[in-house]
Design a protein around this motif. Sequence first.
Motif: not given
Length: 257
Positions: A129, A136, A141, A143, A145, A180, A182, A184
């Motif tokens: 985190s 960010a 940004p 994301e 998962r 952006k 991502e 995972t």
Amino acid sequence: MCAVAGWLAAALARSRRLYRRSLGDRRWLLERERESAAHAAVETERARIARELHDIVSHNVSIMIVQAGAAREVLDMMPGEAAQALLAVEGAGRDTMTELRHLLGLLAPAPDGADETDLSPQPSLSRLSPLIDRIAFAGLPVEVRISGEPRPLPAGIDVTAYRIVQEALTNALRHGDATKAEVTVRYADHYLRVEVLNSGPSVLSGDRPPCTPRSDGTGRGLVGLRQRIAVYGGDLDARRRLGGGYRVRARIPLERP
């Protein structure tokens, strides 16, 4: 009888010489093996330290450069936002010093024997985190998962997984036109998979930015990650995506839970 005794004495003396020579040869071979093992250990540790320094310095300095640039651009018109960016620069600098102090403390203990090692937690997937927040806040940004049932991982694998995410996001922030990203993380029965995707110009458009990470995945940071992952029998795939952007995907074997 005397001849037989003389022959036996000569044979015994010859056997002793051969035995002593054999012992000497064996000691020489053992010494060479020890020297070779010590040299290999030194080289392995040197490579590990180089990877740690790269991960620590590259990530935090990249954050500092991005935030300092943002502060400079808005200093006159939006002093409040500039102050926030400068606070981020300060925070990244403090993080760098903390991690370097920890690493140097492990390498060079205090001469008086006092334990000055920083006891702050080591990087791990459970501490993603703060990393995501820093990226960010710097303008990319992210994301995240998580799939499967998260569980405790061996310390080395946990640090390696964190470094994969850190290196991929740092590259996305530092290079190219990513808008952006991502992340995972998949916990499977027999392996851990970590994947980081970021957006960017399409390969088919020919609009490759001049500072995009090398498409063959042979940048210094990625080479270091491959070496880390190989220790645990895993593999790393890093390449540009046809639809645009970059992908870093790692698969590390795990024991069945």
